[in-house]
Enzyme design. Sequence first.
Site, PDB file in Angstrom:
ATOM      1  CG  ASP A  41      -2.099   0.909   1.133  1.00 21.62           C
ATOM      2  OD1 ASP A  41      -2.093   1.791   0.258  1.00 21.62           O
ATOM      3  OD2 ASP A  41      -3.038   0.747   1.923  1.00 21.62           O
ATOM      4  CG  ASP A  42      -0.224   4.844  -0.008  1.00 20.46           C
ATOM      5  OD1 ASP A  42      -0.973   4.505  -0.936  1.00 20.46           O
ATOM      6  OD2 ASP A  42      -0.571   5.632   0.888  1.00 20.46           O
ATOM      7  CB  CYS A  79      -6.151   2.888  -1.821  1.00 17.34           C
ATOM      8  SG  CYS A  79      -6.798   4.428  -1.184  1.00 17.34           S
ATOM      9  NE  ARG A  83      -6.153  -0.945  -1.550  1.00 19.81           N
ATOM     10  CZ  ARG A  83      -5.120  -1.617  -1.035  1.00 19.81           C
ATOM     11  NH1 ARG A  83      -5.231  -2.910  -0.819  1.00 19.81           N
ATOM     12  NH2 ARG A  83      -4.007  -0.997  -0.738  1.00 19.81           N
ATOM     13  CE  LYS A 136      -6.523   0.781   1.735  1.00 20.62           C
ATOM     14  NZ  LYS A 136      -5.512   1.851   1.615  1.00 20.62           N
ATOM     15  CG  HIS A 138     -10.258   1.468   0.758  1.00 20.67           C
ATOM     16  ND1 HIS A 138      -9.282   2.272   0.203  1.00 20.67           N
ATOM     17  CD2 HIS A 138     -11.145   2.315   1.336  1.00 20.67           C
ATOM     18  CE1 HIS A 138      -9.538   3.530   0.432  1.00 20.67           C
ATOM     19  NE2 HIS A 138     -10.672   3.586   1.133  1.00 20.67           N
ATOM     20  CG  HIS A 228      -1.779   3.661   3.847  1.00 18.28           C
ATOM     21  ND1 HIS A 228      -2.287   4.327   4.944  1.00 18.28           N
ATOM     22  CD2 HIS A 228      -2.536   4.062   2.790  1.00 18.28           C
ATOM     23  CE1 HIS A 228      -3.310   5.072   4.567  1.00 18.28           C
ATOM     24  NE2 HIS A 228      -3.487   4.928   3.262  1.00 18.28           N
ATOM     25  CG  ASP A 333      -2.345   0.881  -3.137  1.00 18.65           C
ATOM     26  OD1 ASP A 333      -1.149   1.231  -3.029  1.00 18.65           O
ATOM     27  OD2 ASP A 333      -3.224   1.286  -2.357  1.00 18.65           O
ATOM     28  CG  ASN A 334      -1.498   4.225  -4.633  1.00 17.71           C
ATOM     29  OD1 ASN A 334      -2.608   3.888  -4.223  1.00 17.71           O
ATOM     30  ND2 ASN A 334      -0.542   4.644  -3.834  1.00 17.71           N
ATOM     31  CE  LYS A 380      -2.962   7.412  -1.751  1.00 16.45           C
ATOM     32  NZ  LYS A 380      -2.961   7.043  -0.315  1.00 16.45           N
TER      33      LYS A 380
END
Length: 541
Positions: A41-42, A79, A83, A136, A138, A228, A333-334, A380
């Site tokens: 994540d991130d 995010c 996803r 996660k 989301h 993240h 994710d990014n 991001k």
Amino acid sequence: MRILVLGIMTLFFLSCKHGAIDKKEIVQTDQKPNVVLIMADDMGFSDLGNYGSEINTPSLDRLASEGTRLERFYTNTICAPSRSSLLTGQYPHKAGIGFFNEDFGLPGYEGYLNKESLTLGEVFKNGGYSTYMTGKWHVGNDKPHWPIQRGFDNFFGFLDGGESYFDTKPLLKGPPSTAFLYEGNEVYNIDKEDFYLTDELTNRAIDFVTNKEKEKPFFLYMAYNAPHWPLHAKPEDIAKYKGKYDAGWDELRKLRFENVKKLGLAEEEWNPFKDKSLPAWDSLNAEEKSEWTLKMEVYAAMVDNLDQNIGKLLNYLGTTGQLNNTVIIFLSDNGAENMDVGKMPFTVKRNEGPVGTAGSMEAYSKNWAQVSNSPLRSYKSSPYEGGTATPFIIRYPGQKVSGKILKGGSHLVDIMPTLLDIADIEYPESYNGVTPNPLVGESFLPLLQGEDWTRDQPICFEWFGDRAVWLGDLKGVHQYNKEWELYDLSTDRTESNDIAATQPETIAKMDAIYNEWAKNNGVIPWSEEMSKKTQFRKSPH
């Protein structure tokens, strides 16, 4: 006999310690391959050792050396939309997540995965797999849209966008957050003094596959929240990076670029991105430097711990004889986070205590994110490469060549068709009385197998009014209320030379491609009225 047993035990523990699995390990040849899909994540483009980082990532480096890396792999820049595409093989608006997990009352912007967009959990379960998820979600906060209700046999994780690594206290102001932990459909209360979420997600994942139905292969989706925000790490992991970032972001950004070039992921003539809005490191005073270096030390510790946990999973698969019959994919994710979350008093509910501890709500922001994404442009939430590109590693059964870096040029929507290709699973024509949206991605298994493969269809993107179109090596970027820009990624991956003025016909073609894609996927033009519907406020690029 005692000496023999001791020798075997010694080899076993050395194997676990160093992550070395015997190439002659038992392979499950009597069933379909297991699948482990890992999403960070991130995480920035160059945050792994095998993508140019100084952070210690031996487990993922090993996965890269035994598998294949893609030079160009794309996400949806933030995010929830990312996803949704990963889980369904659909572009986010088609799946119902055109913005975030917020309901705008519009088709394509419902804030949850619609039933016509089948999840990987549903498709693999339909194909005879046990299906599990940790981490996660989301992509839907209401119970009908939770993981158990969308095809997963078991789930341990959280529903919203962020979670503390040490406790379940609310992070943000506003309505009650759903960012607390769940076990299945029930709230999970932490009762461990040594709880650290990245560790727990891995332990639960191993528990799930250990206790699965023995005759079934498994599909495991591991959606880690590391790295993240908030910046939370174990003291022993932070200590490894003490002094590592004292040289500052200007020098580290250059070092990353040199490392990326040595790996063959960048060309000498590229102009690495430098954010001119940020202060030079040498302009900071000693106290400021100390505060900023701590943030990056904690961030590196979070990535390091993530790698440790992936190593734990690899060792489990190896010692149980499953590794060589398991597909493993790793990506983010990014791109790296650009928002200074800890300095947003209208959002943050608590921010007390030193960076790295449970009370802190700090992020490392774009000051260090420009290092994480080096040499790519922006961060991001941006349509530029720094927002949309991710490291991508795959290791799979029957792989003919290992350690290669392939050009790629694929997108999240391509993962489901690729995995179904490898696992020999048919995408359902009907599911629970619903006719599913057809898959729009393309399997890139031929590329992995050494064939001369390129993606047939363009890749399109929209979020918060920003647009992008990838057409082979050419990429068009259209920021909200601005004009189209054009970049040749084969010579200018850092997007420093806009050639739109020299190719008006290409711009016209990309605009037409985008408009047709938007029509087919339920994308509507962004407006100020839509901005008012959300509590989220986009930060500058």
